[in-house]
Write a protein that holds these residues in place. Sequence first.
Motif, PDB file in Angstrom:
ATOM      1  N   LYS A   1      77.351 -92.896 -56.093  1.00  0.00           N
ATOM      2  CA  LYS A   1      76.160 -93.041 -54.920  1.00  0.00           C
ATOM      3  C   LYS A   1      75.980 -91.753 -54.283  1.00  0.00           C
ATOM      4  O   LYS A   1      76.226 -91.702 -53.091  1.00  0.00           O
ATOM      5  CB  LYS A   1      76.730 -94.161 -53.968  1.00  0.00           C
ATOM      6  CG  LYS A   1      76.906 -95.448 -54.732  1.00  0.00           C
ATOM      7  CD  LYS A   1      75.871 -96.167 -55.635  1.00  0.00           C
ATOM      8  CE  LYS A   1      76.230 -97.367 -56.070  1.00  0.00           C
ATOM      9  NZ  LYS A   1      77.221 -97.460 -57.014  1.00  0.00           N
ATOM     10  N   VAL A   2      75.336 -90.891 -54.916  1.00  0.00           N
ATOM     11  CA  VAL A   2      75.024 -89.604 -54.400  1.00  0.00           C
ATOM     12  C   VAL A   2      73.935 -89.543 -53.334  1.00  0.00           C
ATOM     13  O   VAL A   2      72.856 -90.503 -53.294  1.00  0.00           O
ATOM     14  CB  VAL A   2      74.342 -88.564 -55.445  1.00  0.00           C
ATOM     15  CG1 VAL A   2      73.924 -87.269 -54.881  1.00  0.00           C
ATOM     16  CG2 VAL A   2      75.401 -88.573 -56.626  1.00  0.00           C
ATOM     17  N   ASP A   3      74.140 -89.104 -52.159  1.00  0.00           N
ATOM     18  CA  ASP A   3      73.066 -89.055 -51.079  1.00  0.00           C
ATOM     19  C   ASP A   3      71.891 -88.198 -51.181  1.00  0.00           C
ATOM     20  O   ASP A   3      70.780 -88.346 -50.871  1.00  0.00           O
ATOM     21  CB  ASP A   3      73.846 -88.757 -49.721  1.00  0.00           C
ATOM     22  CG  ASP A   3      74.777 -89.618 -49.474  1.00  0.00           C
ATOM     23  OD1 ASP A   3      74.334 -90.709 -49.095  1.00  0.00           O
ATOM     24  OD2 ASP A   3      76.019 -89.394 -49.140  1.00  0.00           O
ATOM     25  N   CYS A   4      72.192 -86.912 -51.924  1.00  0.00           N
ATOM     26  CA  CYS A   4      71.114 -86.119 -52.105  1.00  0.00           C
ATOM     27  C   CYS A   4      71.264 -85.232 -53.281  1.00  0.00           C
ATOM     28  O   CYS A   4      72.375 -84.573 -53.461  1.00  0.00           O
ATOM     29  CB  CYS A   4      71.034 -85.216 -50.664  1.00  0.00           C
ATOM     30  SG  CYS A   4      69.661 -84.133 -50.796  1.00  0.00           S
TER      31      CYS A   4
ATOM     32  N   LYS B   1      71.890 -99.461 -55.101  1.00  0.00           N
ATOM     33  CA  LYS B   1      72.845-100.033 -53.886  1.00  0.00           C
ATOM     34  C   LYS B   1      73.079 -98.960 -52.761  1.00  0.00           C
ATOM     35  O   LYS B   1      72.981 -97.688 -53.064  1.00  0.00           O
ATOM     36  CB  LYS B   1      74.191-100.207 -54.363  1.00  0.00           C
ATOM     37  CG  LYS B   1      74.005-101.511 -55.432  1.00  0.00           C
ATOM     38  CD  LYS B   1      75.472-101.944 -56.057  1.00  0.00           C
ATOM     39  CE  LYS B   1      75.280-102.836 -56.841  1.00  0.00           C
ATOM     40  NZ  LYS B   1      76.580-103.319 -57.667  1.00  0.00           N
ATOM     41  N   GLU B   2      73.214 -99.285 -51.529  1.00  0.00           N
ATOM     42  CA  GLU B   2      73.431 -98.497 -50.429  1.00  0.00           C
ATOM     43  C   GLU B   2      74.831 -98.197 -50.430  1.00  0.00           C
ATOM     44  O   GLU B   2      75.579 -98.739 -50.880  1.00  0.00           O
ATOM     45  CB  GLU B   2      73.095 -99.302 -49.008  1.00  0.00           C
ATOM     46  CG  GLU B   2      71.539 -99.674 -48.892  1.00  0.00           C
ATOM     47  CD  GLU B   2      71.352-100.095 -47.335  1.00  0.00           C
ATOM     48  OE1 GLU B   2      71.658 -99.190 -46.453  1.00  0.00           O
ATOM     49  OE2 GLU B   2      70.760-101.070 -47.103  1.00  0.00           O
ATOM     50  N   LYS B   3      75.047 -96.942 -49.712  1.00  0.00           N
ATOM     51  CA  LYS B   3      76.401 -96.728 -49.718  1.00  0.00           C
ATOM     52  C   LYS B   3      76.876 -96.417 -48.131  1.00  0.00           C
ATOM     53  O   LYS B   3      75.951 -96.069 -47.348  1.00  0.00           O
ATOM     54  CB  LYS B   3      76.433 -94.916 -50.131  1.00  0.00           C
ATOM     55  CG  LYS B   3      77.704 -94.223 -50.094  1.00  0.00           C
ATOM     56  CD  LYS B   3      77.718 -93.002 -50.684  1.00  0.00           C
ATOM     57  CE  LYS B   3      78.975 -92.279 -50.559  1.00  0.00           C
ATOM     58  NZ  LYS B   3      78.904 -91.083 -50.796  1.00  0.00           N
ATOM     59  N   GLN B   4      77.987 -96.681 -47.805  1.00  0.00           N
ATOM     60  CA  GLN B   4      78.511 -96.962 -46.281  1.00  0.00           C
ATOM     61  C   GLN B   4      79.421 -95.960 -45.848  1.00  0.00           C
ATOM     62  O   GLN B   4      79.907 -96.006 -44.956  1.00  0.00           O
ATOM     63  CB  GLN B   4      78.768 -98.477 -46.074  1.00  0.00           C
ATOM     64  CG  GLN B   4      77.879 -99.188 -46.340  1.00  0.00           C
ATOM     65  CD  GLN B   4      76.395 -99.205 -45.577  1.00  0.00           C
ATOM     66  OE1 GLN B   4      76.414 -98.640 -44.362  1.00  0.00           O
ATOM     67  NE2 GLN B   4      75.323 -99.575 -45.929  1.00  0.00           N
ATOM     68  N   THR B   5      80.126 -94.939 -46.901  1.00  0.00           N
ATOM     69  CA  THR B   5      80.950 -94.215 -46.660  1.00  0.00           C
ATOM     70  C   THR B   5      80.713 -93.106 -45.400  1.00  0.00           C
ATOM     71  O   THR B   5      79.505 -92.728 -45.533  1.00  0.00           O
ATOM     72  CB  THR B   5      81.649 -93.546 -47.720  1.00  0.00           C
ATOM     73  OG1 THR B   5      80.598 -92.721 -48.518  1.00  0.00           O
ATOM     74  CG2 THR B   5      82.041 -94.535 -48.663  1.00  0.00           C
ATOM     75  N   PRO B   6      81.578 -92.590 -44.790  1.00  0.00           N
ATOM     76  CA  PRO B   6      81.209 -91.674 -43.639  1.00  0.00           C
ATOM     77  C   PRO B   6      80.817 -90.586 -43.963  1.00  0.00           C
ATOM     78  O   PRO B   6      79.905 -89.728 -43.381  1.00  0.00           O
ATOM     79  CB  PRO B   6      82.846 -91.560 -42.863  1.00  0.00           C
ATOM     80  CG  PRO B   6      83.576 -92.155 -43.688  1.00  0.00           C
ATOM     81  CD  PRO B   6      83.109 -93.256 -44.456  1.00  0.00           C
ATOM     82  N   SER B   7      81.583 -90.031 -45.136  1.00  0.00           N
ATOM     83  CA  SER B   7      81.310 -88.640 -45.611  1.00  0.00           C
ATOM     84  C   SER B   7      79.900 -88.562 -46.672  1.00  0.00           C
ATOM     85  O   SER B   7      79.633 -89.654 -47.432  1.00  0.00           O
ATOM     86  CB  SER B   7      82.307 -88.119 -46.377  1.00  0.00           C
ATOM     87  OG  SER B   7      82.228 -87.005 -47.025  1.00  0.00           O
ATOM     88  N   TYR B   8      79.124 -87.565 -46.612  1.00  0.00           N
ATOM     89  CA  TYR B   8      77.896 -87.545 -47.279  1.00  0.00           C
ATOM     90  C   TYR B   8      78.252 -86.992 -48.708  1.00  0.00           C
ATOM     91  O   TYR B   8      79.126 -85.874 -48.686  1.00  0.00           O
ATOM     92  CB  TYR B   8      76.841 -86.803 -46.686  1.00  0.00           C
ATOM     93  CG  TYR B   8      76.392 -87.476 -45.385  1.00  0.00           C
ATOM     94  CD1 TYR B   8      75.196 -88.750 -45.602  1.00  0.00           C
ATOM     95  CD2 TYR B   8      76.649 -87.484 -44.255  1.00  0.00           C
ATOM     96  CE1 TYR B   8      74.730 -89.278 -44.398  1.00  0.00           C
ATOM     97  CE2 TYR B   8      76.317 -88.206 -43.197  1.00  0.00           C
ATOM     98  CZ  TYR B   8      75.298 -88.949 -43.593  1.00  0.00           C
ATOM     99  OH  TYR B   8      74.945 -89.892 -42.423  1.00  0.00           O
ATOM    100  N   LEU B   9      77.606 -87.206 -49.706  1.00  0.00           N
ATOM    101  CA  LEU B   9      77.682 -86.646 -51.105  1.00  0.00           C
ATOM    102  C   LEU B   9      76.489 -85.796 -51.529  1.00  0.00           C
ATOM    103  O   LEU B   9      75.449 -86.489 -51.723  1.00  0.00           O
ATOM    104  CB  LEU B   9      78.232 -87.637 -52.285  1.00  0.00           C
ATOM    105  CG  LEU B   9      78.392 -87.112 -53.467  1.00  0.00           C
ATOM    106  CD1 LEU B   9      79.645 -86.011 -53.673  1.00  0.00           C
ATOM    107  CD2 LEU B   9      78.642 -88.132 -54.316  1.00  0.00           C
ATOM    108  N   LEU B  10      76.589 -84.491 -51.802  1.00  0.00           N
ATOM    109  CA  LEU B  10      75.290 -83.687 -52.153  1.00  0.00           C
ATOM    110  C   LEU B  10      75.753 -83.276 -53.439  1.00  0.00           C
ATOM    111  O   LEU B  10      76.852 -82.836 -53.819  1.00  0.00           O
ATOM    112  CB  LEU B  10      75.289 -82.583 -51.253  1.00  0.00           C
ATOM    113  CG  LEU B  10      74.159 -81.415 -51.224  1.00  0.00           C
ATOM    114  CD1 LEU B  10      72.900 -82.162 -50.900  1.00  0.00           C
ATOM    115  CD2 LEU B  10      74.484 -80.273 -50.613  1.00  0.00           C
ATOM    116  N   VAL B  11      74.881 -83.181 -54.350  1.00  0.00           N
ATOM    117  CA  VAL B  11      74.966 -82.742 -55.796  1.00  0.00           C
ATOM    118  C   VAL B  11      73.674 -81.876 -55.989  1.00  0.00           C
ATOM    119  O   VAL B  11      72.742 -81.713 -55.779  1.00  0.00           O
ATOM    120  CB  VAL B  11      75.071 -83.801 -56.705  1.00  0.00           C
ATOM    121  CG1 VAL B  11      74.991 -83.443 -58.300  1.00  0.00           C
ATOM    122  CG2 VAL B  11      76.074 -84.752 -56.344  1.00  0.00           C
TER     123      VAL B  11
END
Length: 354
Positions: free
Chosen positions: A241-244, A158-168
């Motif tokens: 929903k991690v971005d990267c 699923k796509e994520k739409q929040t303005p902040s990005y999540l890096l792990v």
Amino acid sequence: MKLHFELYPKSKIFGNIGKWPIYCLSDIIRIKNIKNIVHLLFKISCYAESLYVFLEKNKITNAIHYTYWFDHYATLLSILRSKNRIQYFISRAHGYDLYNERREEGYIPFRKLQLQYVAKLYLISRHGLKYITEKYPKYKTKYKLSYLGIDNIINSIKEKQTPSYLLVSCSRIVDIKRVDKIIESLAFIKDISVKWVHFGDGPLFGEIKKLADQLLPENIEAVFFGHVDNKDIYKFYLTEKVDCFINLSSTEGLPVSIMEAISFGIPIVATNVGGSSEIVTAKVGILVQADFEVEDVKNIILQMLLAKSRNSLFRNGIHKFWEENFNASRNYPNFIDNILSDYKPSKSIENHEI
């Protein structure tokens, strides 16, 4: 079974040493502290005797013995094989148990003994296969590639739409993982909001937290969870929903942490070391040169976050790449089929379970 070296009657060892020590002489001679390595070898041989007693007592014969790491347990099994006390043993080899350069002394003790008696050695990466073939070509018929895999039951991203990005990131906090370089790279990012989560602890944990407090600007939030159970990391990947995912290690085998991330369709930024290029292809993410500049890493992170991380087609492609290459439900049955096809059982094996 628990092994107790202190309780083992040492006289039994001297009564039946066998010829295997000849393969260890070069290692014993080259090390500075000969006393320590002789003691280690003596301890392993005691454990080998203990295992043999266990096998005899429980009438375990015609077995395939397997060690997940090509380390001292491979030495133990080599000793038993040299005495014909076991018929067959195999091993995997990963990173620390494979690459001489990862050892302080610059070599791995008792490698010749292990390679002499292991029946098959399964390398977890093509890089590892190439490495050991070049180092020890005499035993090349024993080497095989066999990727690891992990399980995951999700079937859509699923796509994520929040303005902040999540890096792990997920690793032990030790020198070779270069978690400090993640911090230094993120410190250059000023224009977007990023939350960086790190899973894992280690001896540099306090130092790394302090560095993050000192260097990271207000738009970069750092969260250190320390050691976390694998199932909880999976839950995090599923719900957050991690971005990267980022890995800036100076050396690797083929990271299971990256396998886990791509099974959730998470894009990867990783250094081009060890077997990482086999899992971080253009379909999955972006590779960074091992001797990178942190500002270059910053640019790659931004490229990933802004251009690729929320592309559902790209993320589903990542998941598909995992399914085709690093899915345990494929790789491990294939691994077992390989083991059984390579193994040439004696007639008596037909009446025993493997």
